[in-house]
Design a protein around this motif. Structure first.
Motif, mmCIF file in Angstrom:
data_model
loop_
_atom_site.group_PDB
_atom_site.id
_atom_site.type_symbol
_atom_site.label_atom_id
_atom_site.label_comp_id
_atom_site.label_asym_id
_atom_site.label_seq_id
_atom_site.Cartn_x
_atom_site.Cartn_y
_atom_site.Cartn_z
ATOM 1 N N ASP A 133 7.285 3.740 6.160
ATOM 2 C CA ASP A 133 8.635 4.278 5.930
ATOM 3 C C ASP A 133 8.613 5.777 5.622
ATOM 4 O O ASP A 133 9.418 6.535 6.170
ATOM 5 C CB ASP A 133 9.305 3.511 4.780
ATOM 6 N N ASN A 134 7.708 6.210 4.748
ATOM 7 C CA ASN A 134 7.712 7.603 4.302
ATOM 8 C C ASN A 134 6.843 8.521 5.163
ATOM 9 O O ASN A 134 7.156 9.708 5.321
ATOM 10 C CB ASN A 134 7.250 7.689 2.842
ATOM 11 N N PHE A 135 5.747 7.986 5.674
ATOM 12 C CA PHE A 135 4.825 8.807 6.466
ATOM 13 C C PHE A 135 4.465 8.065 7.757
ATOM 14 O O PHE A 135 3.338 7.575 7.916
ATOM 15 C CB PHE A 135 3.546 9.120 5.662
ATOM 16 N N PRO A 136 5.369 7.942 8.675
ATOM 17 C CA PRO A 136 5.135 7.127 9.872
ATOM 18 C C PRO A 136 3.980 7.634 10.728
ATOM 19 O O PRO A 136 3.219 6.827 11.274
ATOM 20 C CB PRO A 136 6.470 7.237 10.625
ATOM 21 N N ARG A 137 3.851 8.954 10.867
ATOM 22 C CA ARG A 137 2.764 9.471 11.703
ATOM 23 C C ARG A 137 1.393 9.193 11.088
ATOM 24 O O ARG A 137 0.439 8.870 11.782
ATOM 25 C CB ARG A 137 2.952 10.970 11.917
ATOM 26 N N ILE A 138 1.318 9.345 9.780
ATOM 27 C CA ILE A 138 0.049 9.075 9.096
ATOM 28 C C ILE A 138 -0.285 7.587 9.164
ATOM 29 O O ILE A 138 -1.439 7.194 9.353
ATOM 30 C CB ILE A 138 0.108 9.551 7.634
ATOM 31 N N SER A 139 0.717 6.749 9.041
ATOM 32 C CA SER A 139 0.478 5.300 9.040
ATOM 33 C C SER A 139 -0.088 4.818 10.372
ATOM 34 O O SER A 139 -0.811 3.821 10.417
ATOM 35 C CB SER A 139 1.772 4.555 8.723
ATOM 36 N N GLU A 140 0.232 5.523 11.457
ATOM 37 C CA GLU A 140 -0.244 5.113 12.769
ATOM 38 C C GLU A 140 -1.759 5.241 12.922
ATOM 39 O O GLU A 140 -2.378 4.509 13.690
ATOM 40 C CB GLU A 140 0.454 5.949 13.855
ATOM 41 N N VAL A 141 -2.342 6.201 12.197
ATOM 42 C CA VAL A 141 -3.788 6.459 12.344
ATOM 43 C C VAL A 141 -4.573 6.154 11.076
ATOM 44 O O VAL A 141 -5.798 6.291 11.052
ATOM 45 C CB VAL A 141 -4.030 7.932 12.751
ATOM 46 N N PHE A 142 -3.861 5.769 10.020
ATOM 47 C CA PHE A 142 -4.545 5.637 8.729
ATOM 48 C C PHE A 142 -5.649 4.583 8.767
ATOM 49 O O PHE A 142 -6.697 4.750 8.147
ATOM 50 C CB PHE A 142 -3.532 5.285 7.634
ATOM 51 N N THR A 143 -5.441 3.488 9.481
ATOM 52 C CA THR A 143 -6.449 2.432 9.535
ATOM 53 C C THR A 143 -7.764 2.947 10.090
ATOM 54 O O THR A 143 -8.857 2.488 9.698
ATOM 55 C CB THR A 143 -5.945 1.255 10.386
ATOM 56 N N TRP A 144 -7.683 3.928 10.994
ATOM 57 C CA TRP A 144 -8.906 4.474 11.597
ATOM 58 C C TRP A 144 -9.738 5.276 10.593
ATOM 59 O O TRP A 144 -10.920 5.528 10.843
ATOM 60 C CB TRP A 144 -8.552 5.349 12.801
ATOM 61 N N LEU A 145 -9.130 5.654 9.471
ATOM 62 C CA LEU A 145 -9.899 6.343 8.426
ATOM 63 C C LEU A 145 -10.918 5.416 7.767
ATOM 64 O O LEU A 145 -11.780 5.873 7.014
ATOM 65 C CB LEU A 145 -8.952 6.906 7.364
ATOM 66 N N ALA A 146 -10.820 4.110 8.056
ATOM 67 C CA ALA A 146 -11.824 3.177 7.543
ATOM 68 C C ALA A 146 -13.196 3.460 8.149
ATOM 69 O O ALA A 146 -14.226 3.099 7.556
ATOM 70 C CB ALA A 146 -11.409 1.736 7.840
ATOM 71 N N ILE A 147 -13.216 4.090 9.326
ATOM 72 C CA ILE A 147 -14.504 4.353 9.988
ATOM 73 C C ILE A 147 -15.399 5.262 9.149
ATOM 74 O O ILE A 147 -16.542 4.890 8.845
ATOM 75 C CB ILE A 147 -14.266 4.943 11.399
#
Length: 353
Positions: free
Chosen positions: A272-286
């Motif tokens: 809701d607040n950071f849609p662009r960040i949310s799209e790639v955030f899961t990839w930061l798990a790498i």
């Protein structure tokens, strides 16, 4: 000082580059399966992973403590060799005299007797360090490509020069042949030293009390040799080494499937607040998975290379440097020309050998 720290980090990164590449690829695969193919059933609850990680941390701590204990014990043994060797040089120089000789020898002959005793001791140091560098079946350092790469870069003297050539300057041809024919060359040289001392006592070139003092030093050298051989010949228990490797691999395999779902939950909360960040955030798990896997695996590798303190790794006891340092001290004690005394082994990659 800062330069050395950066250089060490660079070396550590190069040392583990293949494993790091594997961690990145495996973490990428886990994120791709979960995020792109939506195979969410691959998620693993975080609690069991945390429990496994705790167990792994304990066993790695035990392994590294035990490995450091072996290294420190070996360092104390060779520290004792340093001190006793200097005492040997001092006493042979002052105790071999004509004071009680039945047939006095010339100063040149006395000097030669002292030189033989000192040089034979240097030969003992040489055979001992070569024996410590011999590879045992349980020593696995050279099995890994980057370990062999490191070993070749620092040029361990015992792997470059044959022992016969290393002993040649210090022994007579007869003693060299006799020593090379024996299995335990270090013990053989101490026996030759004892026999030589007895001959000097019979000639009166050594007083009986001095003979006993020098024999006691030989006994100390035998003790130090036995302690060094005990560390070399008794390996770190393989069950602990094997279990630590298996536990680390289990933890590394499970880790991404516990971390990726957690990052996915965070990404959902950011929609809701950071849609662009949310799209790639899961990839930061790498990078996160890679860092955690690298830390655990590197600690396990450090424990493995520290198990045997004479293999020639960066963290081992620098027995080549120690032996050469003793040789330089003893030959200077004999008042030899500086040009004839060998230089200390050079440091490679800020590592003594």
């Amino acid at each position: 000082m800062l330069t050395k720290v950066r250089y060490s980090v660079k070396d550590m990164t190069l040392w583990t580059r293949w494993e790091t590449s594997g961690f990145i690829a495996y973490s990428f695969l886990a994120v791709f399966l979960y995020e792109e193919l939506e195979l969410t059933f691959l998620a693993v609850p975080w609690t069991p992973i945390a429990l496994v990680g705790t167990a792994v941390a304990f066993i790695l701590g035990f392994q590294n403590s035990a490995a450091y204990g072996r290294i420190w014990e070996a360092r104390k043994v060779w520290g004792g060799i340093v001190n006793t060797s200097r005492t040997w040089g001092m006493k042979t120089k002052d105790m071999v005299t004509n004071e009680y000789a039945t047939e006095p020898e010339t100063e040149a002959e006395l000097k030669e007797q002292k030189r033989i005793l000192v040089y034979r001791h240097i030969a003992w140091l040489t055979t001992l360090r070569y024996a410590m560098r011999q590879r045992k079946k349980w020593e696995t350092f050279d099995n890994h490509f980057t370990n062999r790469e490191w070993s070749n870069a620092i040029h361990i003297p015992e792997k470059v020069l044959p022992i016969e050539e290393a002993l040649f300057p210090y022994l007579s041809p007869e003693e060299l042949r006799y020593t090379m024919d024996k299995n335990n060359k270090s013990t053989t040289l101490l026996y030759l030293q004892s026999n030589h001392l007895r001959e000097l006592k019979e000639k009166g070139l050594i007083w009986e009390f001095s003979f006993l003092e020098l024999e006691n030093l030989l006994q100390e050298f035998l003790t130090f040799q036995g302690q060094s051989e005990r560390i070399k010949n008794f390996p770190y228990p393989r069950q602990y080494a094997t279990l630590s490797y298996i536990f680390v691999m289990i933890f590394i395999i499970l880790l991404p499937f516990g971390i990726v779902p957690e990052f996915s939950k965070i990404a959902t909360s950011l929609t809701d607040n950071f849609p662009r960040i949310s799209e790639v955030f899961t990839w930061l798990a790498i990078p996160f998975c890679t860092i955690v896997s690298w830390v655990f695996h590197t600690m396990q590798r450090i424990g493995v290379v520290g198990e045997n303190p004479f293999e020639g790794t960066a963290n081992d006891v620098p027995i080549s440097t120690i032996s050469r340092g003793i040789e330089i001290d003893l030959r200077q004690l004999l008042d030899e020309e500086k040009s004839s005394i060998p230089k200390q082994f050079p440091e490679n990659k800020n590592v003594q050998m």
